[in-house]
Design a protein around this motif. Structure first.
Motif, mmCIF file in Angstrom:
data_model
loop_
_atom_site.group_PDB
_atom_site.id
_atom_site.type_symbol
_atom_site.label_atom_id
_atom_site.label_comp_id
_atom_site.label_asym_id
_atom_site.label_seq_id
_atom_site.Cartn_x
_atom_site.Cartn_y
_atom_site.Cartn_z
ATOM 1 N N TRP A 19 0.001 8.982 -3.513
ATOM 2 C CA TRP A 19 -1.313 8.365 -3.648
ATOM 3 C C TRP A 19 -1.213 6.907 -3.232
ATOM 4 O O TRP A 19 -0.259 6.204 -3.557
ATOM 5 C CB TRP A 19 -1.804 8.472 -5.090
ATOM 6 C CG TRP A 19 -3.083 7.732 -5.320
ATOM 7 C CD1 TRP A 19 -4.321 8.084 -4.912
ATOM 8 C CD2 TRP A 19 -3.243 6.497 -6.013
ATOM 9 N NE1 TRP A 19 -5.239 7.161 -5.295
ATOM 10 C CE2 TRP A 19 -4.599 6.164 -5.983
ATOM 11 C CE3 TRP A 19 -2.354 5.626 -6.663
ATOM 12 C CZ2 TRP A 19 -5.109 5.012 -6.561
ATOM 13 C CZ3 TRP A 19 -2.854 4.482 -7.239
ATOM 14 C CH2 TRP A 19 -4.215 4.186 -7.190
ATOM 15 N N GLU A 34 -2.980 3.203 -3.438
ATOM 16 C CA GLU A 34 -3.924 2.428 -4.245
ATOM 17 C C GLU A 34 -5.193 2.144 -3.446
ATOM 18 O O GLU A 34 -5.135 1.800 -2.274
ATOM 19 C CB GLU A 34 -3.282 1.106 -4.670
ATOM 20 C CG GLU A 34 -4.071 0.404 -5.747
ATOM 21 C CD GLU A 34 -3.303 -0.769 -6.353
ATOM 22 O OE1 GLU A 34 -3.972 -1.708 -6.782
ATOM 23 O OE2 GLU A 34 -2.051 -0.708 -6.383
ATOM 24 N N SER A 80 -9.570 9.266 -6.101
ATOM 25 C CA SER A 80 -8.817 10.430 -6.541
ATOM 26 C C SER A 80 -9.587 11.147 -7.642
ATOM 27 O O SER A 80 -10.231 10.507 -8.466
ATOM 28 C CB SER A 80 -7.457 9.985 -7.078
ATOM 29 O OG SER A 80 -6.798 11.066 -7.672
ATOM 30 N N VAL A 124 -8.246 12.630 -10.142
ATOM 31 C CA VAL A 124 -7.502 12.549 -11.398
ATOM 32 C C VAL A 124 -7.568 11.130 -11.949
ATOM 33 O O VAL A 124 -7.736 10.164 -11.205
ATOM 34 C CB VAL A 124 -6.026 13.006 -11.245
ATOM 35 C CG1 VAL A 124 -5.957 14.458 -10.826
ATOM 36 C CG2 VAL A 124 -5.282 12.150 -10.259
ATOM 37 N N SER A 125 -7.420 10.982 -13.266
ATOM 38 C CA SER A 125 -7.609 9.675 -13.905
ATOM 39 C C SER A 125 -6.486 8.688 -13.613
ATOM 40 O O SER A 125 -6.739 7.487 -13.549
ATOM 41 C CB SER A 125 -7.784 9.840 -15.417
ATOM 42 O OG SER A 125 -6.647 10.478 -15.961
ATOM 43 N N ASP A 126 -5.248 9.139 -13.428
ATOM 44 C CA ASP A 126 -4.146 8.217 -13.142
ATOM 45 C C ASP A 126 -3.302 8.776 -12.002
ATOM 46 O O ASP A 126 -2.195 9.289 -12.209
ATOM 47 C CB ASP A 126 -3.303 8.005 -14.401
ATOM 48 C CG ASP A 126 -2.418 6.766 -14.299
ATOM 49 O OD1 ASP A 126 -2.313 6.195 -13.186
ATOM 50 O OD2 ASP A 126 -1.838 6.390 -15.320
ATOM 51 N N PRO A 127 -3.796 8.689 -10.763
ATOM 52 C CA PRO A 127 -3.115 9.338 -9.638
ATOM 53 C C PRO A 127 -1.726 8.772 -9.358
ATOM 54 O O PRO A 127 -0.896 9.447 -8.763
ATOM 55 C CB PRO A 127 -4.057 9.110 -8.458
ATOM 56 C CG PRO A 127 -4.871 7.930 -8.849
ATOM 57 C CD PRO A 127 -5.000 7.983 -10.336
ATOM 58 N N GLY A 128 -1.440 7.554 -9.782
ATOM 59 C CA GLY A 128 -0.119 6.972 -9.571
ATOM 60 C C GLY A 128 0.977 7.709 -10.324
ATOM 61 O O GLY A 128 2.149 7.619 -9.972
ATOM 62 N N LYS A 129 0.607 8.454 -11.349
ATOM 63 C CA LYS A 129 1.584 9.220 -12.131
ATOM 64 C C LYS A 129 1.785 10.633 -11.583
ATOM 65 O O LYS A 129 2.622 11.376 -12.087
ATOM 66 C CB LYS A 129 1.142 9.309 -13.594
ATOM 67 C CG LYS A 129 1.206 7.980 -14.315
ATOM 68 C CD LYS A 129 0.823 8.158 -15.759
ATOM 69 C CE LYS A 129 0.917 6.837 -16.508
ATOM 70 N NZ LYS A 129 0.484 6.997 -17.913
#
Length: 159
Positions: free
Chosen positions: A124, A126, A130, A132-137
């Motif tokens: 992902w 920045e 996305s 999903v709520s926390d795409p960095g995870k």
């Protein structure tokens, strides 16, 4: 610079020399431009990663329009032999010939060399929306089976 082959040790581990020979297929269309831009990046990455102690020895092999023009074949046996011998290779985009013969050089390479998996890590960036709520995870790798018409080939071979 003289290069060396990548070999396989007993037990399945690869022995990668400091100067591995890596065949490359330049490709068709945008392939030559992509190759001219990519090769210096690959070389710089290897130099940086191995403190200048390693260097790839590039060896061109032919496929696609360049092969057809030079050898009369879209996918010469010499190219397949080199890819088998040196174990690692890289290719640019290839033309799909119109008419009879090879349906797709890319598919032919995958089937002949039994390259059945296309592994694509997903990342992902920045600022990109996305669902999903926390795409960095998110940690995702897509494994795509790449043996188009494999079952038809197997059926034809065993009938």
């Amino acid at each position: 610079m003289n290069g060396q082959r990548i070999t396989k040790r007993v037990g399945g581990e690869f022995n990668i020399p400091n100067n591995p020979i890596i065949p490359f297929i330049e490709g068709d269309g945008t392939g030559p431009d992509i190759w001219r831009a990519s090769r210096p990046v690959f070389d710089a990455a290897v130099k940086l990663a191995f403190d200048g102690e390693c260097q790839i020895v590039w060896r061109e092999v032919l496929a696609g329009e360049k092969a057809k023009n030079q050898t009369g074949e879209w996918l010469p046996e010499a190219t397949l032999e080199a890819l088998r011998e040196f174990r690692v290779g890289i290719k640019g985009p290839l033309t799909t010939p119109v008419g009879g013969g090879i349906r797709s050089i890319n598919v032919a390479l995958r089937q002949i060399l039994d390259l059945y998996a296309c592994i694509r890590p997903v990342r992902w960036f920045e600022g990109v929306p996305s669902p999903v709520s926390d795409p960095g995870k998110l940690d995702v790798v897509i494994f795509r089976e790449n043996t188009e018409d494999w079952s038809a080939r197997c059926k034809a071979r065993h009938s």
